[in-house]
Motif scaffolding. Structure first.
Motif: not given
Length: 376
Positions: A2-14
């Motif tokens: 099953k496809q799930k939403p995901a998130l990548l956050v960098l340490e500079d807030g991007t």
């Protein structure tokens, strides 16, 4: 899956929003990119990627699935995978699993469906940085707080988590050469023993050494001088590996003693950096590292296209001994890519002459090492 939403956050807030097919996860690591368009299986199983979230700049990966022959270690070493497109219908006569199945079995997160070109350009301008990847927490500020607990790669000794507690003899005696798609064994002297000090060694290094007929013994990087010499080695190889080379002080100290024994020593990648440190050089962290299979290196108008994977380099401002000669530079940024000792049988390169993945321009270094071992 099953496809799930995901998130990548960098340490500079991007942050970047995408999709995953994996189990539930929240992982962190240094976010780096590799420019190779082939060889994703070898890259994923390369121990040098330990602690890192790897971006593939190739538009799509997974087209040929995963097979049983191309792994460079026992398991996937990176902390997570980031790609633009993930192939859902792979096809190859060698395939045993799809890439998504392979990663899911080993519980390695994958993020896809994001603009990897934009992400890579951001890291090129800002430098490699830590990031947090999750399909459980989809709030950027929450993941940003978690990133504050993650140490920088600088000063981190990751070799100890890959170097085994026991020694072993490498048994595979042939290496596949791209010559008429055949298997070759190069005749050598089986009476010669090569000790490989394992900082996170790739299998193809061991295959190349074995192909010259050597008896290849792999020892932990934490081995003492007496343990190494107890095998009466004819040559010593220092392998690739993850983390900051300057933190591997125990191996640097051992090398300083081994130099006096005048045993041929060959270093690759991390091994190159540790040899240089033992010879009095300094290393530094590159802005975004060299990772890919198309890096030009050379000197005096001679160029080799090479496979590279490293975030640290030997400083050109190092106080080298007069007996040390620089043999290669990375021709993209002129960082040091190879050195040789003028009197002792010691040499090293910053890149991967075993070429897995990558071009074979530099595999002659194994022949040079073989000649030094057999003539010593």
């Amino acid at each position: 899956m099953k496809q799930k939403p995901a998130l990548l956050v960098l340490e500079d807030g991007t942050f970047f929003k995408g999709w995953s097919l994996s189990h539930s996860y929240t992982v962190a690591g240094e976010v780096v990119f590799t420019t190779g368009i082939t060889g994703y299986q070898e890259i994923l199983t390369d121990p040098s990627y330990s602690g890192q979230l790897v971006i593939f700049t190739s538009p799509e990966i997974g087209n040929t699935g995963v097979n049983n022959e191309d792994n460079e270690s026992l398991r996937v070493s990176c902390s997570g995978v980031i790609t633009r497109n993930l192939c859902h219908s792979p096809n190859s006569w060698r395939m045993t699993l799809s890439l998504s199945q392979f990663l899911n079995e080993q519980e390695i997160p994958i993020l896809y469906g994001i603009d990897t070109r934009q992400l890579t350009q951001h890291l090129r301008s800002s430098g490699a940085m830590n990031g947090c990847l999750s399909n459980q927490i989809l709030e950027p500020k929450t993941l940003l707080k978690k990133l504050q607990e993650i140490p920088s790669m600088e000063g981190l000794d990751l070799v100890k988590q890959f170097t085994g507690g026991q020694s072993y003899q490498w048994e595979e005696s042939i290496v596949k050469k791209w010559r008429f798609n055949s298997w070759q064994k190069i005749e050598g002297s089986s009476s010669k023993t090569i000790i490989v000090l394992d900082c996170g060694v790739k299998y193809n290094i061991l295959r190349h050494l074995s192909s010259y007929g050597f008896k290849v013994i792999v020892l932990p990087a934490t081995s003492s001088v007496s343990q190494i010499l107890s095998y009466d080695p004819s040559g010593i190889m220092l392998s690739n590996g993850p983390g900051d080379p300057s933190a591997v002080t125990y191996l640097i100290d051992v090398l300083k003693v081994l130099f006096d024994k005048k045993i041929p020593i060959f270093g690759i990648c991390m091994g190159h950096q540790i040899i240089a440190l033992a010879l009095g050089a300094k290393t530094f962290k590159l802005k975004f590292g060299h990772r890919g299979i198309n890096h030009p290196t050379g000197v005096f108008q001679k160029v080799e296209i090479t496979s590279q994977n490293h975030g640290f380099a030997v400083s050109a401002e190092s106080s080298f001994d007069d007996q040390i000669q620089i043999t290669h530079y990375n021709l993209n940024d002129y960082t040091i890519a190879g050195i040789v000792h003028k009197k002792l049988p010691i040499f090293s390169v910053q890149y991967h002459p075993e070429a897995s993945p990558g071009p074979h321009d530099a595999d002659f270094f194994f022949s040079i090492f073989s000649q030094k071992v057999n003539s010593n």
